[in-house]
Design a protein around this motif. Sequence first.
Motif, PDB file in Angstrom:
ATOM      1  N   UNK A 101       0.846  -1.207   0.000  1.00 18.04           N
ATOM      2  CA  UNK A 101       0.000   0.000   0.000  1.00 18.04           C
ATOM      3  C   UNK A 101       0.875   1.249   0.000  1.00 18.04           C
ATOM      4  N   UNK A 102       0.798   2.045  -1.053  1.00 18.08           N
ATOM      5  CA  UNK A 102       1.660   3.216  -1.170  1.00 18.08           C
ATOM      6  C   UNK A 102       1.414   4.222  -0.040  1.00 18.08           C
ATOM      7  N   UNK A 103       0.230   4.153   0.545  1.00 17.14           N
ATOM      8  CA  UNK A 103      -0.104   5.064   1.642  1.00 17.14           C
ATOM      9  C   UNK A 103       0.839   4.902   2.830  1.00 17.14           C
ATOM     10  N   UNK A 104       1.501   3.742   2.913  1.00 20.89           N
ATOM     11  CA  UNK A 104       2.401   3.489   4.037  1.00 20.89           C
ATOM     12  C   UNK A 104       3.564   4.481   4.049  1.00 20.89           C
ATOM     13  N   UNK A 105       3.992   4.942   2.879  1.00 21.17           N
ATOM     14  CA  UNK A 105       5.142   5.850   2.824  1.00 21.17           C
ATOM     15  C   UNK A 105       4.875   7.160   3.569  1.00 21.17           C
ATOM     16  N   UNK A 106       3.825   7.930   3.221  1.00 19.18           N
ATOM     17  CA  UNK A 106       3.565   9.146   4.007  1.00 19.18           C
ATOM     18  C   UNK A 106       3.126   8.853   5.433  1.00 19.18           C
ATOM     19  N   UNK A 107       2.433   7.721   5.651  1.00 20.67           N
ATOM     20  CA  UNK A 107       2.006   7.382   7.004  1.00 20.67           C
ATOM     21  C   UNK A 107       3.213   7.111   7.904  1.00 20.67           C
ATOM     22  N   UNK A 108       4.186   6.356   7.411  1.00 22.44           N
ATOM     23  CA  UNK A 108       5.379   6.059   8.201  1.00 22.44           C
ATOM     24  C   UNK A 108       6.198   7.316   8.464  1.00 22.44           C
ATOM     25  N   UNK A 109       6.312   8.179   7.456  1.00 21.32           N
ATOM     26  CA  UNK A 109       7.064   9.422   7.616  1.00 21.32           C
ATOM     27  C   UNK A 109       6.419  10.320   8.667  1.00 21.32           C
ATOM     28  N   UNK A 110       5.090  10.451   8.606  1.00 20.27           N
ATOM     29  CA  UNK A 110       4.380  11.287   9.577  1.00 20.27           C
ATOM     30  C   UNK A 110       4.466  10.693  10.982  1.00 20.27           C
ATOM     31  N   UNK A 111       4.426   9.365  11.080  1.00 21.23           N
ATOM     32  CA  UNK A 111       4.533   8.712  12.383  1.00 21.23           C
ATOM     33  C   UNK A 111       5.903   8.949  13.000  1.00 21.23           C
ATOM     34  N   UNK A 112       6.953   8.832  12.188  1.00 19.54           N
ATOM     35  CA  UNK A 112       8.303   9.098  12.679  1.00 19.54           C
ATOM     36  C   UNK A 112       8.424  10.549  13.155  1.00 19.54           C
ATOM     37  N   UNK A 113       7.811  11.463  12.412  1.00 20.07           N
ATOM     38  CA  UNK A 113       7.819  12.865  12.820  1.00 20.07           C
ATOM     39  C   UNK A 113       7.102  13.078  14.140  1.00 20.07           C
ATOM     40  N   UNK A 114       5.991  12.347  14.340  1.00 19.17           N
ATOM     41  CA  UNK A 114       5.239  12.455  15.595  1.00 19.17           C
ATOM     42  C   UNK A 114       6.070  11.930  16.764  1.00 19.17           C
ATOM     43  N   UNK A 115       6.796  10.835  16.551  1.00 21.67           N
ATOM     44  CA  UNK A 115       7.683  10.307  17.595  1.00 21.67           C
ATOM     45  C   UNK A 115       8.730  11.356  17.960  1.00 21.67           C
ATOM     46  N   UNK A 116       9.313  11.995  16.944  1.00 19.87           N
ATOM     47  CA  UNK A 116      10.292  13.064  17.198  1.00 19.87           C
ATOM     48  C   UNK A 116       9.678  14.198  18.003  1.00 19.87           C
ATOM     49  N   UNK A 117       8.436  14.554  17.656  1.00 21.46           N
ATOM     50  CA  UNK A 117       7.751  15.628  18.380  1.00 21.46           C
ATOM     51  C   UNK A 117       7.568  15.257  19.845  1.00 21.46           C
ATOM     52  N   UNK A 118       7.143  14.008  20.087  1.00 23.90           N
ATOM     53  CA  UNK A 118       6.968  13.554  21.463  1.00 23.90           C
ATOM     54  C   UNK A 118       8.263  13.600  22.256  1.00 23.90           C
ATOM     55  N   UNK A 119       9.360  13.166  21.643  1.00 27.13           N
ATOM     56  CA  UNK A 119      10.664  13.206  22.309  1.00 27.13           C
ATOM     57  C   UNK A 119      11.107  14.644  22.572  1.00 27.13           C
ATOM     58  N   UNK A 120      10.819  15.532  21.622  1.00 24.72           N
ATOM     59  CA  UNK A 120      11.197  16.940  21.786  1.00 24.72           C
ATOM     60  C   UNK A 120      10.446  17.586  22.945  1.00 24.72           C
ATOM     61  N   UNK A 121       9.205  17.136  23.173  1.00 29.67           N
ATOM     62  CA  UNK A 121       8.432  17.710  24.270  1.00 29.67           C
ATOM     63  C   UNK A 121       8.958  17.278  25.635  1.00 29.67           C
ATOM     64  N   UNK A 122       9.743  16.205  25.681  1.00 27.60           N
ATOM     65  CA  UNK A 122      10.415  15.860  26.932  1.00 27.60           C
ATOM     66  C   UNK A 122      11.363  16.990  27.321  1.00 27.60           C
ATOM     67  N   UNK A 123      12.103  17.484  26.320  1.00 27.82           N
ATOM     68  CA  UNK A 123      12.997  18.629  26.549  1.00 27.82           C
ATOM     69  C   UNK A 123      12.187  19.873  26.908  1.00 27.82           C
ATOM     70  N   UNK A 124      11.068  20.068  26.215  1.00 31.95           N
ATOM     71  CA  UNK A 124      10.245  21.257  26.449  1.00 31.95           C
ATOM     72  C   UNK A 124       9.687  21.282  27.873  1.00 31.95           C
ATOM     73  N   UNK A 125       9.239  20.139  28.370  1.00 36.08           N
ATOM     74  CA  UNK A 125       8.677  20.086  29.725  1.00 36.08           C
ATOM     75  C   UNK A 125       9.753  20.388  30.763  1.00 36.08           C
ATOM     76  N   UNK A 126      10.954  19.858  30.526  1.00 35.35           N
ATOM     77  CA  UNK A 126      12.064  20.161  31.438  1.00 35.35           C
ATOM     78  C   UNK A 126      12.405  21.649  31.398  1.00 35.35           C
TER      79      UNK A 126
END
Length: 258
Positions: A101-126
């Motif tokens: 399913x070609x949809x997996x390409x943008x879905x995986x990219x967006x998911x990886x970006x969301x993981x990065x965002x979550x990790x970045x908010x660890x720094x933000x909360x600190x």
Amino acid sequence: MGSVFNEIYAYRELYKNMVKRDLRTRYKASFLGFMWTFINPLLQLVVYSVMFSTIMRMNIDKYPMFLFVVLLPWLFFANTTQEATNLIISNSNIVKKVYFPREILPLASATAGLVNLGLSYIIALAALLLFRIPLRPSLISLPLVMGLEFIFTLGVSFIVSAVNVYFRDTEHIWGILLMAWFYLTPIVYSVNIIPAHYLKYIFFNPLVTLTEAYRDILYYGVFPYFPGLLMFALLSLFVLVFGYLVFKRLAKGFAEQI
């Protein structure tokens, strides 16, 4: 659309592997590697803070945090959608040779970006605690806002990734649009400084509602304006469905175009 969920579920291992690959290779050749996930937004924070706190004089209390809590979600949206413009072309070897399913390409990219965002908010909360900004109960609504942004970002990613296969200038045009969009969104400035006769138009920009929600939760410590979030949720679902339909229609010719 039910069939696409079944198909993606059937290829869930491929989806997981693509997310892991994206996270591993994002800074693969760099010395600091995955640490750039944290360093990049911190460096941008320093630049904007110096510019708008000392040179252009944005007299806002604890301005670095006022900026940082909304700079992170902007970077998620901007970086994910900009990378999406080249997703199909950069994966032409598997798009041409392997069925999935070609949809997996943008879905995986967006998911990886969301993981990065979550990790970045660890720094933000600190950082919030460092600046003596207390973490309040409004924080429980942060995953909701992040989820809505993910839906909106994925919908836009579907559109730009598909269109760029047929019209390669999309990648460059989108970069210019993102630059304009950044300054039309109250990220480095407060919505309160916008002249009253323009204020009624500013919320036609959907990222204004999103930005204010993040700022309410993290900087002001209050719950976001839920009626506005509901409108953003409906818009995000529309963008997702529309983006998917555009992607699905154009995906039939990907192999021939690349």
